[in-house]
Design a protein around this motif. Structure first.
Motif, short mmCIF file in Angstrom:
data_model
loop_
_atom_site.label_atom_id
_atom_site.label_comp_id
_atom_site.label_asym_id
_atom_site.label_seq_id
_atom_site.Cartn_x
_atom_site.Cartn_y
_atom_site.Cartn_z
N LYS A 44 -13.08 3.12 -11.64
CA LYS A 44 -11.75 3.69 -11.91
C LYS A 44 -11.14 4.33 -10.66
N THR A 45 -11.90 5.19 -10.00
CA THR A 45 -11.36 5.86 -8.81
C THR A 45 -11.17 4.87 -7.67
N THR A 46 -12.05 3.88 -7.56
CA THR A 46 -11.87 2.84 -6.54
C THR A 46 -10.56 2.10 -6.76
N LEU A 47 -10.25 1.79 -8.02
CA LEU A 47 -8.98 1.13 -8.32
C LEU A 47 -7.80 2.03 -7.94
N PHE A 48 -7.90 3.33 -8.25
CA PHE A 48 -6.85 4.26 -7.84
C PHE A 48 -6.68 4.27 -6.32
N ASP A 49 -7.79 4.24 -5.60
CA ASP A 49 -7.73 4.22 -4.13
C ASP A 49 -7.00 2.98 -3.63
N VAL A 50 -7.22 1.84 -4.28
CA VAL A 50 -6.54 0.61 -3.91
C VAL A 50 -5.05 0.70 -4.23
N LEU A 51 -4.72 1.19 -5.41
CA LEU A 51 -3.32 1.27 -5.81
C LEU A 51 -2.53 2.22 -4.92
N SER A 52 -3.16 3.32 -4.50
CA SER A 52 -2.45 4.32 -3.69
C SER A 52 -2.53 4.04 -2.20
N ASP A 68 4.74 -7.46 -2.28
CA ASP A 68 3.35 -7.23 -1.89
C ASP A 68 3.26 -6.00 -0.98
N ILE A 69 2.53 -4.97 -1.46
CA ILE A 69 2.36 -3.74 -0.67
C ILE A 69 0.88 -3.51 -0.32
N THR A 70 0.08 -4.56 -0.42
CA THR A 70 -1.37 -4.42 -0.24
C THR A 70 -1.72 -3.77 1.09
N ARG A 71 -0.96 -4.06 2.11
CA ARG A 71 -1.25 -3.52 3.44
C ARG A 71 -0.40 -2.31 3.79
N ARG A 72 0.38 -1.83 2.86
CA ARG A 72 1.20 -0.66 3.12
C ARG A 72 0.37 0.61 3.04
N SER A 73 0.73 1.61 3.84
CA SER A 73 -0.02 2.86 3.91
C SER A 73 0.26 3.75 2.72
N PRO A 74 -0.60 4.75 2.48
CA PRO A 74 -0.32 5.73 1.44
C PRO A 74 1.01 6.45 1.65
N VAL A 75 1.35 6.75 2.91
CA VAL A 75 2.61 7.45 3.20
C VAL A 75 3.79 6.56 2.82
N TRP A 76 3.73 5.28 3.18
CA TRP A 76 4.81 4.37 2.82
C TRP A 76 4.97 4.33 1.30
N ARG A 77 3.87 4.25 0.58
CA ARG A 77 3.93 4.17 -0.88
C ARG A 77 4.51 5.46 -1.48
N ALA A 78 4.11 6.59 -0.91
CA ALA A 78 4.66 7.86 -1.40
C ALA A 78 6.16 7.92 -1.17
N ARG A 79 6.61 7.46 -0.02
CA ARG A 79 8.04 7.48 0.29
C ARG A 79 8.84 6.54 -0.59
N HIS A 80 8.15 5.58 -1.20
CA HIS A 80 8.83 4.64 -2.09
C HIS A 80 8.51 4.92 -3.55
N GLY A 109 12.80 10.47 6.14
CA GLY A 109 12.89 9.03 5.99
C GLY A 109 12.40 8.59 4.64
N GLY A 110 12.15 7.28 4.49
CA GLY A 110 11.56 6.77 3.26
C GLY A 110 12.56 6.15 2.33
N GLY A 111 12.14 6.07 1.07
CA GLY A 111 12.87 5.25 0.11
C GLY A 111 13.88 5.97 -0.73
N GLY A 112 14.46 7.03 -0.26
CA GLY A 112 15.50 7.71 -1.02
C GLY A 112 14.94 8.68 -2.03
N GLY A 113 15.76 9.02 -3.02
CA GLY A 113 15.34 9.98 -4.03
C GLY A 113 15.83 11.37 -3.69
N PRO A 114 15.65 12.33 -4.60
CA PRO A 114 16.16 13.69 -4.40
C PRO A 114 15.71 14.34 -3.10
N ALA A 115 14.44 14.17 -2.72
CA ALA A 115 13.98 14.82 -1.50
C ALA A 115 14.68 14.25 -0.28
#
Length: 256
Positions: A44-52, A68-80, A109-115
């Protein structure tokens, strides 16, 4: 993949000679609360690590809105729009509860949103005032408005978990990954947690995936449940369907 905000397709992860995940397929939709359960060591946690984005899979892909975001960083994913909490608490213990949530709004920077919208405000003072208003609002929504000036490091476990949730949703997420969010909580705190998660899904359209060992909590909160066992999906369905599955009862729920 149709309709999924976040989708893991054929994901595999190996640690030396041990395969932690083997061809896992899992997707979550906007407005859905999905539970991920299984015995210790199920992956379960391994899957979470992959998703994040913390761990890159040996095979398979992770898609966000079909991209496809497989190679995107955690920071990129958070920003999106992807947020995650952890089994082990990650608060800034020397800061107040309010400051922990304020930190979560410090984006560049990043993908928009309130922040990100804060950057468009005309002055630093206006940005700070807006952050503090948002902080007060999210603390109130999480039922911890009275704790704003308390030091995060001195909180009991249940309250600290709620602070982590508040920090994760300070900038409203599109995808929320919750790893053992109810651990250490009292029954009233679990009810408050469930209310916040339901509101995020129903009102904000957030796609929520949570790992939790409290099966009763999962079955009550989630509209869909996925069961992992030895790195593979053992079963998937509504809570009633999963409870009735003989393989799940034998492998995880302790019945035959």
């Amino acid at each position: 993949m149709s309709g999924y905000v976040l989708h893991a397709g054929g994901v595999g992860v190996r640690f030396g000679g041990v395969r932690a995940l083997s061809g896992v397929d899992l997707g979550i939709r906007a407005g859905e609360v999905c539970g991920l359960i299984g015995p210790n060591g199920a992956g379960k946690t391994t899957l979470f690590d992959v998703l994040s984005g913390i761990r890159r899979p040996d095979r398979g892909r992770v898609l966000l809105d079909g991209a496809d975001i497989t190679r995107r960083s955690p920071v990129w994913r958070a920003r999106h729009g992807m947020r995650r909490t952890f089994q082990r608490q990650q608060l800034f213990g020397q800061l107040s509860v309010a400051d922990n949530v304020l930190v979560a709004q410090e984006w560049r920077g990043g993908g928009g949103g309130p922040a990100a919208d804060l950057l468009a405000l005309p002055s630093r003072r206006a940005r700070e005032r807006t952050r503090r208003v948002r902080t007060e609002r999210v603390l109130a929504h999480c039922g911890i408005g009275a704790l704003g000036t308390s030091y995060a490091g001195g909180l009991p476990v249940g309250q600290a978990r709620m602070v982590e949730l508040a920090r994760a949703v300070a900038d409203p997420p599109r995808v929320l990954l919750l790893d053992e969010p109810a651990s250490g909580m009292s029954a009233p705190e679990r009810e408050q947690l469930a209310a916040v998660v339901r509101r995020l899904a129903a009102q904000d359209g957030c796609a929520v995936l949570l790992v939790e060992h409290n099966v009763a909590f999962v079955m009550d909160l989630c509209t869909r449940v996925v069961v992992l066992d030895l790195g593979t999906v053992l079963a998937e369905g509504t809570p009633a369907e999963v409870r009735a599955d003989p393989l799940v009862r034998e492998a995880y729920l302790g019945a035959t």
